[in-house]
Design an enzyme around this catalytic site. Structure first.
Site, PDB file in Angstrom:
ATOM      1  N   ALA A  65       0.610  -1.602   0.374  1.00 51.21           N
ATOM      2  CA  ALA A  65      -0.011   0.060   0.062  1.00 51.21           C
ATOM      3  C   ALA A  65       1.377   1.676   0.451  1.00 51.21           C
ATOM      4  O   ALA A  65       1.784   1.300   0.865  1.00 51.21           O
ATOM      5  CB  ALA A  65      -0.643   0.119   1.238  1.00 51.21           C
ATOM      6  N   GLY A 109      -0.630  -4.821   1.187  1.00 54.92           N
ATOM      7  CA  GLY A 109      -1.520  -4.682   0.359  1.00 54.92           C
ATOM      8  C   GLY A 109      -1.868  -5.180  -1.158  1.00 54.92           C
ATOM      9  O   GLY A 109      -3.063  -5.931  -1.742  1.00 54.92           O
ATOM     10  N   GLU A 112      -2.451  -9.037  -0.432  1.00 53.20           N
ATOM     11  CA  GLU A 112      -3.296  -9.208  -0.098  1.00 53.20           C
ATOM     12  C   GLU A 112      -4.374  -9.145  -1.130  1.00 53.20           C
ATOM     13  O   GLU A 112      -5.191  -9.675  -0.831  1.00 53.20           O
ATOM     14  CB  GLU A 112      -3.957  -8.494   1.188  1.00 53.20           C
ATOM     15  CG  GLU A 112      -2.866  -8.264   2.491  1.00 53.20           C
ATOM     16  CD  GLU A 112      -2.879  -7.501   3.063  1.00 53.20           C
ATOM     17  OE1 GLU A 112      -3.225  -5.505   3.350  1.00 53.20           O
ATOM     18  OE2 GLU A 112      -3.390  -7.013   4.181  1.00 53.20           O
ATOM     19  N   GLU A 132       4.625  -5.365   6.307  1.00 51.20           N
ATOM     20  CA  GLU A 132       4.031  -4.249   7.461  1.00 51.20           C
ATOM     21  C   GLU A 132       5.085  -4.184   8.776  1.00 51.20           C
ATOM     22  O   GLU A 132       4.477  -3.431   9.197  1.00 51.20           O
ATOM     23  CB  GLU A 132       2.051  -4.406   7.950  1.00 51.20           C
ATOM     24  CG  GLU A 132       1.569  -3.910   6.510  1.00 51.20           C
ATOM     25  CD  GLU A 132       1.324  -5.364   5.546  1.00 51.20           C
ATOM     26  OE1 GLU A 132       2.422  -6.823   5.522  1.00 51.20           O
ATOM     27  OE2 GLU A 132       0.730  -5.735   4.916  1.00 51.20           O
TER      28      GLU A 132
END
Ligand SMILES: NC(=O)c1ccc[n+]([C@@H]2O[C@H](COP(=O)([O-])OP(=O)(O)OC[C@H]3O[C@@H](n4cnc5c(N)ncnc54)[C@H](O)[C@@H]3O)[C@@H](O)[C@H]2O)c1
Length: 703
Positions: A65, A109, A112, A132
């Site tokens: 992300a 992200g 994911e 993360e």
């Protein structure tokens, strides 16, 4: 909707969405996800389309992300709870098969997003990871719930807790992907999509998979205990395990909810703020306001180092480690031999510890060429001087360098205290002169303080910053001043340490308090390690230059006894031969007691809290002056110096971020209390104008 961050095309009945943010490694942000959502809407409505492929580039499916967006999103946004989820639902709710074609990195992200797709086709070179935790958070878009359902529980836990990415081939036999391919992953995914349509493969659901493990609860409890011990200053690793525990115990939707709660909690912790600050601080350090990012760099393919002592040897190793040939110059053969022998011993020790092979040792040694003659170094692209800390010696060396170095070579000095402008003035090319202040041991310490002289050319600065990265250092720019950023601040910290001993604390209490706060080493142990004579030498100079400045005198008295620290077996502590344990010494206690009597001080008990904050705020106040004078261009530069060169605890983010977290208004109030102490030095605690101003405005150093 316009498509700025993705490309959309069709291949027969297959819709293809390609994330296209090459400069950002395809990082995902709201806009990317909105565009993907809109493209999915269009494909879903188009009856000619039977399945959809989402892909990125050869280098990255999506490397996470967008952390830039994360840094700027406020806590209030996080509280809304929809920061991540609102954009991502679309992939999951699509009624046609969505296939992720993953090459390169699928991180955070990105990993994911891939797992939300119905199928994954992975290139054999792809790497999956959930990093993360390195920013003090956890995967907040279902990663902790999906990963343990598609790969073995131990593997998923390791990936999420360590943050380390793993190559595709290691996932063979797991349910992470449906195919692994050697060639073009997009072509393979399009072929798979066609098959998904023709064979009506349906939409498999990760959520329905069971986490398979013979005793998942016991394993996770064990993991939780372990990470709590190992990562004691950081809450994220334990929270990662707790989220996985939820994946095991709770229905999928509730597990997602738990993951979100933990994520929202972590994002607000000072530890996560500190890690993100350090992450951005590292990148920001290489950007100097008035030096454009596209400044052409000078080529650095060879180097020379003058002086093969403690620092010169380590600096030469940095070049050899980066594959850059380096000439090492000394005045005498013995000094050269000694220097080379130390370098070889260092490499051989690394080989003994299994960090490199003996082949590597020889390769690196072969990149270091010793010499006694300046004739051999003239063609080097950069030369770094690391001779004695004496202006007359520096002058002699720089005059010689000016004579022999080719035009355009960078002339750098490793001085820790001398005026770089003056050193530059010894040459007819001050624009090519710069300070490169390495920290000892130079082959190990991450920090490189880059000292920008008045006349240093912008391309010289940009090239030195780029070189820092090449030799794996954190390069931080400082203007010219006494002690540059790091040592100028540490001097105030040491003065406070001395005052506190005069007032009633013992050296060991001061050391222990700040070590408990998280510093690698307290001021007295540190001084014993570095050599108490180093500070003494500087103080003697100060007494002449700045007679107005007060200094606590305990350190001088310790030095007068010849107690220079570990190297003499005694300093603020005593040391047994061959050992480094700092043992409290009654001789020092007596010396301190007598000194207090001489000053007429009745010792009082200082709390650990007072000790910590007097030390840290001494750094902060001087840091504020440094910022105001433009010696540092931003607060995060000061923090990077303290995190990488002075053992400031990472989980607190550096002195300036710590002050921001504490609240500058509160910092100033504490300083007022310290100033009221009858044995203190009120002028010491006069808040720097910048600190006073920011505190009054309710602002922080970092905005
Ligand atoms: N030691 C540290 O912790 C540290 C840290 C940062 C910066 N520095 C700075 O680095 C520089 C070197 O420090 P050091 O600790 O390595 O010193 P050192 O005494 O270990 O080494 C200096 C070396 O330079 C050689 N030398 C002296 N004059 C020379 C000349 N004219 N030509 C060629 N070689 C010459 C000496 O023979 C010696 O081997 C100093 O400016 C010092 O302030 C030291």
């Amino acid at each position: 909707m316009s498509q700025e961050m993705i490309n959309v095309e069709t291949h027969g009945r297959v819709g293809l969405i390609t994330i296209n943010r090459p400069k950002a490694m395809n990082a995902l942000n709201d806009q990317v996800m909105d565009e993907i959502g809109a493209a999915l809407d269009a494909f879903e409505a188009d009856e000619n389309i039977g399945a959809i492929v989402i892909t990125g580039s050869e280098k990255a499916f999506a490397a996470g992300a967008d952390i830039g967006a994360m840094a700027s999103f406020s806590y209030m946004d996080a509280y809304k709870g929809d920061y991540i989820s609102r954009n991502w639902e679309r992939v999951k709710t699509c009624r046609k098969p969505v296939i992720a074609a993953v090459a390169g990195f699928a991180l955070g992200g990105g990993c994911e997003l891939a797992m939300m797709c119905d199928f994954i086709i992975a290139a054999d070179s792809a790497k999956f990871g959930q990093p993360e935790v390195k920013l003090g958070i956890l995967p907040g878009a279902g990663g902790t719930q999906r990963l343990p359902r598609v790969v073995p529980l131990e593997m998923a836990t390791n990936m999420i807790v360590s943050g380390t990415p793993i190559k595709s081939e290691k996932f063979k036999g797991t349910k992470l992907f449906d195919e692994i391919v050697e060639g073009d992953v997009v072509q393979a995914a399009v072929a798979f999509a066609r098959k998904a349509v023709s064979d009506k493969l349906g939409l498999p659901k990760v959520r329905d998979l069971k986490i398979e493990h013979e005793d998942a609860e016991a394993f996770l409890q064990f993991s939780l205990n372990t990470v709590r011990t190992v990562a004691k200053n950081f809450p994220a690793p334990a929270a990662c395990v707790q989220a996985i525990q939820a994946a095991v115990k709770l229905p999928f939707e509730q597990g997602l909810k738990r993951e979100r709660e933990l994520f929202l909690h972590l994002v607000q912790t000072p530890e996560s703020r500190a890690l993100r600050h350090a992450f951005f601080g590292e990148r920001a350090a290489s950007k100097v306001p008035d030096v454009p990012a596209d400044t052409p760099l000078r080529k650095i393919e060879s180097a020379a180092v003058i002086g093969a002592g403690t620092m010169g040897g380590g600096i030469a190793m940095n070049f050899a480690n980066a594959g850059i040939p380096v000439r090492l110059l000394e005045m005498k053969q013995e000094a050269l031999d000694r220097g080379l022998a130390t370098i070889r011993k260092n490499y051989e020790n690394s080989a003994k510890k299994g960090r490199m092979t003996m082949d590597d040792v020889e390769k690196r040694m072969s990149l270091i060429t010793p010499t006694l003659s300046y004739d051999d170094i003239g063609q080097a692209d950069i030369v770094i001087e690391a001779v004695f800390e004496d202006m007359a010696v520096k002058e002699q060396v720089f005059r010689k360098l000016d004579e022999v170095m080719k035009p355009g070579a960078i002339l750098a000095t490793n001085t820790s205290t001398l005026d770089v402008n003056k050193i530059a003035s010894f040459t007819k090319r001050p624009q090519d002169v710069i300070g490169t202040h390495f920290f000892s041991p130079a082959n190990v310490m991450k920090l490189l303080e880059i000292v920008r002289g008045e006349k240093t050319a912008k391309d010289v600065l940009a090239t030195t910053l780029a070189l820092a990265k090449r030799i794996r250092k954190t390069g931080v720019v400082s203007g010219v001043c006494d002690g540059f950023i790091g040592n100028r601040m540490i001097e105030q910290y040491s003065r406070q340490a001395g005052y506190m001993v005069e007032e009633g604390a013992s050296p060991q209490q001061v050391d222990k308090a700040i070590e408990k706060f998280g510093f690698a080493m307290g001021p007295f142990r540190m001084s014993d390690l570095a050599g108490n004579d180093v500070g003494w030498y500087i103080r003697k100079r100060r007494y002449v230059e700045r007679p107005d400045m007060k200094y606590p005198k305990i350190a001088d008295k310790i030095c007068e006894l010849g107690r220079f620290g570990q190297k003499t077996g005694a300093g603020f502590y005593r040391y047994e031969a061959g050992k480094r344990d700092a043992i409290p010494d009654p001789v020092v206690d007596k010396l301190i007691e007598d000194h207090r009597k001489e000053l007429g001080i009745t010792p009082r008990k200082l709390s650990d809290d007072e000790i910590v904050h007097r030390l840290v705020f001494a750094l902060v106040n001087e840091g504020a002056k440094i910022l105001e004078e433009g010696i540092a261009s931003k607060a995060s530069d000061i923090d990077m110096i303290y995190l990488t060169g002075y053992g400031f605890p990472l989980h607190r983010g550096g002195p300036m971020l710590y002050a921001d977290t504490y609240g500058l208004y509160n910092v100033v109030n504490r300083m007022k209390d310290f100033a009221a102490n009858p044995h203190g030095d009120p002028s010491f605690w006069e808040p720097a104008p910048l600190l006073a101003k920011l505190a009054a405005e309710g602002k922080g150093f970092n905005g």
